[in-house]
Write an enzyme that holds these catalytic residues in place. Structure first.
Site, PDB file in Angstrom:
ATOM      1  N   ASN A   1       0.864  -1.180   0.000  1.00 51.43           N
ATOM      2  CA  ASN A   1       0.000   0.000   0.000  1.00 51.43           C
ATOM      3  C   ASN A   1       0.905   1.236   0.000  1.00 51.43           C
ATOM      4  OD1 ASN A   1      -1.436   2.282   1.031  1.00 51.43           O
ATOM      5  ND2 ASN A   1      -3.085   0.917   1.642  1.00 51.43           N
TER       6      ASN A   1
ATOM      7  N   THR B   1      -8.293   3.729   8.045  1.00 51.00           N
ATOM      8  CA  THR B   1      -9.540   2.967   8.074  1.00 51.00           C
ATOM      9  C   THR B   1      -9.746   2.353   9.463  1.00 51.00           C
ATOM     10  OG1 THR B   1      -8.992   2.392   5.808  1.00 51.00           O
ATOM     11  CG2 THR B   1     -10.868   1.249   6.790  1.00 51.00           C
TER      12      THR B   1
ATOM     13  N   ARG C   1      -6.898  12.905   0.248  1.00 55.14           N
ATOM     14  CA  ARG C   1      -5.808  13.431   1.099  1.00 55.14           C
ATOM     15  C   ARG C   1      -4.438  12.887   0.689  1.00 55.14           C
ATOM     16  NH1 ARG C   1      -6.860  10.240   6.763  1.00 55.14           N
ATOM     17  NH2 ARG C   1      -8.901  11.185   6.584  1.00 55.14           N
TER      18      ARG C   1
ATOM     19  N   GLU D   1     -11.174  -9.308   2.759  1.00 52.44           N
ATOM     20  CA  GLU D   1      -9.907  -8.925   3.380  1.00 52.44           C
ATOM     21  C   GLU D   1     -10.181  -8.808   4.866  1.00 52.44           C
ATOM     22  OE1 GLU D   1      -7.684  -5.560   1.823  1.00 52.44           O
ATOM     23  OE2 GLU D   1      -6.713  -5.266   3.771  1.00 52.44           O
TER      24      GLU D   1
ATOM     25  N   ARG E   1      -9.347   8.114  -1.384  1.00 55.74           N
ATOM     26  CA  ARG E   1     -10.272   8.594  -0.354  1.00 55.74           C
ATOM     27  C   ARG E   1     -11.136   9.721  -0.882  1.00 55.74           C
ATOM     28  NH1 ARG E   1      -8.694   6.779   5.023  1.00 55.74           N
ATOM     29  NH2 ARG E   1     -10.374   8.100   5.716  1.00 55.74           N
TER      30      ARG E   1
ATOM     31  N   HIS F   1       1.158   6.143   1.682  1.00 55.41           N
ATOM     32  CA  HIS F   1       2.029   7.014   2.477  1.00 55.41           C
ATOM     33  C   HIS F   1       3.075   7.729   1.627  1.00 55.41           C
ATOM     34  CE1 HIS F   1       0.058   5.754   6.074  1.00 55.41           C
ATOM     35  NE2 HIS F   1       0.166   4.516   5.672  1.00 55.41           N
TER      36      HIS F   1
ATOM     37  N   HIS G   1      -3.948  -4.480   7.506  1.00 57.49           N
ATOM     38  CA  HIS G   1      -4.077  -3.346   8.419  1.00 57.49           C
ATOM     39  C   HIS G   1      -3.236  -3.564   9.663  1.00 57.49           C
ATOM     40  CE1 HIS G   1      -5.504   0.341  10.107  1.00 57.49           C
ATOM     41  NE2 HIS G   1      -6.062   0.602   8.940  1.00 57.49           N
TER      42      HIS G   1
HETATM   43  N1  PXP Z   1      -6.018  -2.845   4.076  1.00 56.20           N
HETATM   44  C1  PXP Z   1      -6.915  -1.853   4.145  1.00 56.20           C
HETATM   45  C2  PXP Z   1      -8.319  -2.151   3.766  1.00 56.20           C
HETATM   46  C3  PXP Z   1      -6.561  -0.548   4.542  1.00 56.20           C
HETATM   47  O1  PXP Z   1      -7.486   0.424   4.603  1.00 56.20           O
HETATM   48  C4  PXP Z   1      -5.200  -0.297   4.844  1.00 56.20           C
HETATM   49  C5  PXP Z   1      -4.782   1.100   5.217  1.00 56.20           C
HETATM   50  O2  PXP Z   1      -4.964   1.949   4.136  1.00 56.20           O
HETATM   51  C6  PXP Z   1      -4.288  -1.350   4.738  1.00 56.20           C
HETATM   52  C7  PXP Z   1      -4.716  -2.620   4.383  1.00 56.20           C
HETATM   53  C8  PXP Z   1      -2.843  -1.154   5.036  1.00 56.20           C
HETATM   54  O3  PXP Z   1      -2.687  -0.874   6.396  1.00 56.20           O
HETATM   55  P1  PXP Z   1      -1.259  -0.463   6.974  1.00 56.20           P
HETATM   56  O4  PXP Z   1      -0.871   0.818   6.311  1.00 56.20           O
HETATM   57  O5  PXP Z   1      -1.506  -0.344   8.433  1.00 56.20           O
HETATM   58  O6  PXP Z   1      -0.301  -1.568   6.604  1.00 56.20           O
END
Ligand code: PXP
Length: 238
Positions: free
Chosen positions: A7, A101, A49, A151, A45, A10, A190
């Site tokens: 992901n 989230t 952002r 997920e 989003r 960031h 997450h």
């Molecule tokens: N899965 C989902 C559905 C998310 O919303 C996020 C955060 O955007 C992630 C995975 C990744 O989470 P993390 O950045 O904590 O690894």
């Protein structure tokens, strides 16, 4: 063996801090894939952002593996996602003021809307995943509504202290078993990092891991190449 989808929200957050072009989000996706990631995840989003519509459109053209777009059930975002046509959408709940989230989708309360979206995205060839709390009954309902994957929200497990961590991982294992017996695919994500990932890898039938914050944080010190390689090594060791 599960696959890693990085992901890269960031990376975009850092870019948006100055409103310019650095760091380059598309280049970061290339680096992740070149170092073992099987795909790229971004969350478009409602407040834009971090990831912008133009990032998502460019990623669609450059990501070689799975391009997974996280999105809320809002008309604006659904419309944008239909233009982008990613390989997969992951439907997530979204609150404007949240830092990230918070928890899984309320599948029961949104069942009609979810069933409609699943059908519409299947018609344009997009795989649909639902980001849910690890409850077997929510897994079964997701299957009933036609989703291809769930997920599992791993945030509660990742934040658990020594008293509750065993209970939280067992909840994930139980939801994973429910997914395997119902015949729905299994993703997770997450809060996952380099230390809390190994127990999760024992869950049955894991297909895709969506991991962002820990990899990008480590990349500040090691570089993105090594941060991705190290996460892939942990996955392979299981
Ligand atoms: N899965 C989902 C559905 C998310 O919303 C996020 C955060 O955007 C992630 C995975 C990744 O989470 P993390 O950045 O904590 O690894």
């Amino acid at each position: 063996m599960p696959e890693l989808c990085v992901n890269i929200d960031h990376i975009a957050t850092l870019r948006q801090a100055r409103g310019g072009t650095e760091p380059d989000v598309i280049a970061s996706a290339r680096v992740c894939e070149a170092n073992g990631a099987a795909g790229i995840t971004v969350h478009l989003r409602e407040d834009r952002r971090h990831i912008q519509d133009s990032d998502a459109a460019a990623l669609k053209g450059t990501v070689k593996g799975c391009f997974n777009l996280e999105m809320a059930l809002s008309d604006d975002i659904i419309g944008a996602a239909k233009k982008i046509v990613p390989d997969q959408i992951t439907i997530v709940p979204e609150k404007r003021a949240e830092l990230t989230t918070e928890g899984g989708l309320d599948v029961e309360a949104n069942r009609a809307k979810i069933a409609k979206i699943v059908k519409e995205f299947h018609e344009i060839g997009v795989v649909v995943s639902l980001f849910i709390e690890p409850y077997p009954e929510t897994v079964l309902l997701s299957k009933e509504l036609g989703a291809d994957y769930v997920e599992l929200h791993t945030g509660t497990y990742c934040n658990a202290g020594p008293q509750t961590v065993r209970h939280e991982i067992e909840r994930i294992y139980a939801a994973a078993r429910a997914a395997a017996s119902a015949g729905i695919g299994l993703n997770a994500g997450h809060g996952l990092n380099y230390t809390n990932l190994p127990p999760l890898l024992k869950a049955e039938g894991l297909h895709e891991l969506n991991i962002g914050h820990s990899i990008i944080s480590r990349a500040v010190f090691t570089g993105l190449e090594i941060a991705v390689q190290e996460m892939c090594r942990i996955i392979k060791q299981q």
